[in-house]
Design a protein around this motif. Structure first.
Motif, PDB file in Angstrom:
ATOM      1  N   ASN A  78     -65.356  45.553 -38.443  1.00  0.00           N
ATOM      2  CA  ASN A  78     -65.933  44.546 -38.185  1.00  0.00           C
ATOM      3  C   ASN A  78     -67.088  44.896 -37.194  1.00  0.00           C
ATOM      4  N   LEU A  79     -68.301  44.630 -37.473  1.00  0.00           N
ATOM      5  CA  LEU A  79     -69.641  45.249 -36.744  1.00  0.00           C
ATOM      6  C   LEU A  79     -70.082  44.196 -36.003  1.00  0.00           C
ATOM      7  N   PRO A  80     -70.210  43.991 -34.813  1.00  0.00           N
ATOM      8  CA  PRO A  80     -70.879  42.846 -34.110  1.00  0.00           C
ATOM      9  C   PRO A  80     -72.376  42.924 -34.416  1.00  0.00           C
ATOM     10  N   ASN A  99     -70.365  34.316 -21.816  1.00  0.00           N
ATOM     11  CA  ASN A  99     -70.614  33.100 -20.621  1.00  0.00           C
ATOM     12  C   ASN A  99     -69.284  33.016 -19.943  1.00  0.00           C
ATOM     13  N   GLY A 100     -69.202  33.715 -18.853  1.00  0.00           N
ATOM     14  CA  GLY A 100     -68.359  33.913 -18.002  1.00  0.00           C
ATOM     15  C   GLY A 100     -66.958  34.501 -18.741  1.00  0.00           C
ATOM     16  N   HIS A 101     -65.917  33.698 -18.652  1.00  0.00           N
ATOM     17  CA  HIS A 101     -64.795  34.060 -19.390  1.00  0.00           C
ATOM     18  C   HIS A 101     -64.643  33.789 -21.000  1.00  0.00           C
ATOM     19  N   GLU A 102     -65.674  33.561 -21.372  1.00  0.00           N
ATOM     20  CA  GLU A 102     -65.841  33.333 -22.884  1.00  0.00           C
ATOM     21  C   GLU A 102     -66.783  34.022 -23.552  1.00  0.00           C
ATOM     22  N   ALA A 103     -66.624  34.389 -24.921  1.00  0.00           N
ATOM     23  CA  ALA A 103     -67.245  35.038 -25.708  1.00  0.00           C
ATOM     24  C   ALA A 103     -67.485  34.445 -27.054  1.00  0.00           C
ATOM     25  N   CYS A 104     -68.821  34.791 -27.585  1.00  0.00           N
ATOM     26  CA  CYS A 104     -68.687  34.407 -29.121  1.00  0.00           C
ATOM     27  C   CYS A 104     -69.532  35.719 -29.966  1.00  0.00           C
ATOM     28  N   VAL A 105     -68.781  36.055 -30.914  1.00  0.00           N
ATOM     29  CA  VAL A 105     -69.478  37.302 -31.619  1.00  0.00           C
ATOM     30  C   VAL A 105     -69.641  37.014 -33.136  1.00  0.00           C
ATOM     31  N   VAL A 106     -70.822  37.171 -33.305  1.00  0.00           N
ATOM     32  CA  VAL A 106     -71.014  37.159 -34.628  1.00  0.00           C
ATOM     33  C   VAL A 106     -71.210  38.513 -35.323  1.00  0.00           C
ATOM     34  N   SER A 107     -70.500  38.568 -36.544  1.00  0.00           N
ATOM     35  CA  SER A 107     -70.413  40.168 -36.733  1.00  0.00           C
ATOM     36  C   SER A 107     -70.093  40.013 -38.418  1.00  0.00           C
ATOM     37  N   HIS A 108     -70.120  41.385 -38.886  1.00  0.00           N
ATOM     38  CA  HIS A 108     -70.075  41.560 -40.452  1.00  0.00           C
ATOM     39  C   HIS A 108     -69.004  42.327 -40.636  1.00  0.00           C
ATOM     40  N   ALA A 135     -67.996  40.083 -45.550  1.00  0.00           N
ATOM     41  CA  ALA A 135     -68.203  38.794 -45.121  1.00  0.00           C
ATOM     42  C   ALA A 135     -68.621  38.627 -43.661  1.00  0.00           C
ATOM     43  N   ASN A 136     -69.739  37.590 -43.512  1.00  0.00           N
ATOM     44  CA  ASN A 136     -70.066  37.338 -42.215  1.00  0.00           C
ATOM     45  C   ASN A 136     -68.969  36.673 -41.531  1.00  0.00           C
ATOM     46  N   THR A 137     -69.003  36.361 -40.059  1.00  0.00           N
ATOM     47  CA  THR A 137     -67.721  35.988 -39.551  1.00  0.00           C
ATOM     48  C   THR A 137     -68.428  35.784 -37.956  1.00  0.00           C
ATOM     49  N   ALA A 138     -67.610  34.709 -37.296  1.00  0.00           N
ATOM     50  CA  ALA A 138     -67.913  34.646 -36.034  1.00  0.00           C
ATOM     51  C   ALA A 138     -66.518  34.501 -35.165  1.00  0.00           C
ATOM     52  N   ASN A 139     -66.423  35.146 -34.090  1.00  0.00           N
ATOM     53  CA  ASN A 139     -65.221  34.965 -33.396  1.00  0.00           C
ATOM     54  C   ASN A 139     -65.347  34.468 -31.802  1.00  0.00           C
ATOM     55  N   TYR A 140     -64.500  33.508 -31.554  1.00  0.00           N
ATOM     56  CA  TYR A 140     -64.739  32.985 -30.090  1.00  0.00           C
ATOM     57  C   TYR A 140     -63.613  33.466 -29.430  1.00  0.00           C
ATOM     58  N   HIS A 199     -65.171  32.012 -40.909  1.00  0.00           N
ATOM     59  CA  HIS A 199     -65.843  32.780 -42.028  1.00  0.00           C
ATOM     60  C   HIS A 199     -65.287  32.051 -43.386  1.00  0.00           C
ATOM     61  N   ASP A 200     -66.234  32.335 -44.422  1.00  0.00           N
ATOM     62  CA  ASP A 200     -65.861  32.111 -45.924  1.00  0.00           C
ATOM     63  C   ASP A 200     -64.533  32.606 -46.028  1.00  0.00           C
ATOM     64  N   THR A 201     -63.629  32.067 -46.749  1.00  0.00           N
ATOM     65  CA  THR A 201     -62.464  32.754 -47.080  1.00  0.00           C
ATOM     66  C   THR A 201     -62.602  33.523 -48.483  1.00  0.00           C
ATOM     67  N   ARG A 202     -63.322  33.009 -49.158  1.00  0.00           N
ATOM     68  CA  ARG A 202     -63.414  33.453 -50.693  1.00  0.00           C
ATOM     69  C   ARG A 202     -63.540  35.050 -50.586  1.00  0.00           C
ATOM     70  N   PRO A 203     -64.573  35.793 -49.945  1.00  0.00           N
ATOM     71  CA  PRO A 203     -64.546  37.284 -49.988  1.00  0.00           C
ATOM     72  C   PRO A 203     -63.088  37.897 -49.562  1.00  0.00           C
ATOM     73  N   PHE A 204     -62.189  37.316 -49.158  1.00  0.00           N
ATOM     74  CA  PHE A 204     -61.039  37.917 -48.725  1.00  0.00           C
ATOM     75  C   PHE A 204     -59.908  37.753 -49.673  1.00  0.00           C
ATOM     76  N   ASP A 205     -60.428  37.084 -51.022  1.00  0.00           N
ATOM     77  CA  ASP A 205     -59.334  36.898 -52.139  1.00  0.00           C
ATOM     78  C   ASP A 205     -58.880  38.283 -52.397  1.00  0.00           C
ATOM     79  N   PRO A 206     -59.505  39.623 -52.713  1.00  0.00           N
ATOM     80  CA  PRO A 206     -58.946  40.690 -52.848  1.00  0.00           C
ATOM     81  C   PRO A 206     -57.797  41.106 -51.887  1.00  0.00           C
TER      82      PRO A 206
END
Length: 126
Positions: free
Chosen positions: A62-64, A70-79, A92-97, A112-119
């Protein structure tokens, strides 16, 4: 550790497959809204999920791409670049809060889109 340190550690241990250390980053009463697993409460549930992660993925990275703190919060866009147990690729591209308190993750949500995780979701693990 500050918020950035914890977020950096999160991705470091995930990408190393160090799921035991990953668990230590969460508060005992963590709440997670996970795209595939749904609403989760408590680190004990995450502990139970680690076995499925270890068994169900032959590769998991999971590569950021962008980290916003922002203080005690974070958002990470990753692949995510992964493969199920038999090696079928998952991309899959994803975002974590994340929300942190007392240097622990108390809330996390991923999107994230769930379809790539079908396998992963549809495999049989005997």
């Amino acid at each position: 550790m500050n918020t950035r340190d914890i977020i950096n550690k999160y991705y470091e241990v995930v990408n190393a497959g160090d799921w035991d250390t990953w668990l230590t980053l969460f508060d005992d009463n963590v709440v997670v809204d996970e795209q595939l697993a749904g609403h989760i409460e408590g680190v004990g549930v995450l502990q139970g999920a680690v076995g499925g992660i270890k068994k169900g993925y032959s590769k998991f990275q999971n590569l950021p791409k962008q980290i916003v703190i922002n203080g005690h919060e974070a958002c990470v866009v990753s692949h995510i670049s992964a493969a199920n147990a038999s090696g079928v690729p998952i991309e899959a591209n994803t975002a974590n809060y994340f929300r942190l308190e007392n240097s622990k993750i108390v809330y996390m949500a991923n999107f994230h889109d769930t379809r790539p995780f079908d396998p992963f979701v549809n495999q049989r693990l005997d």
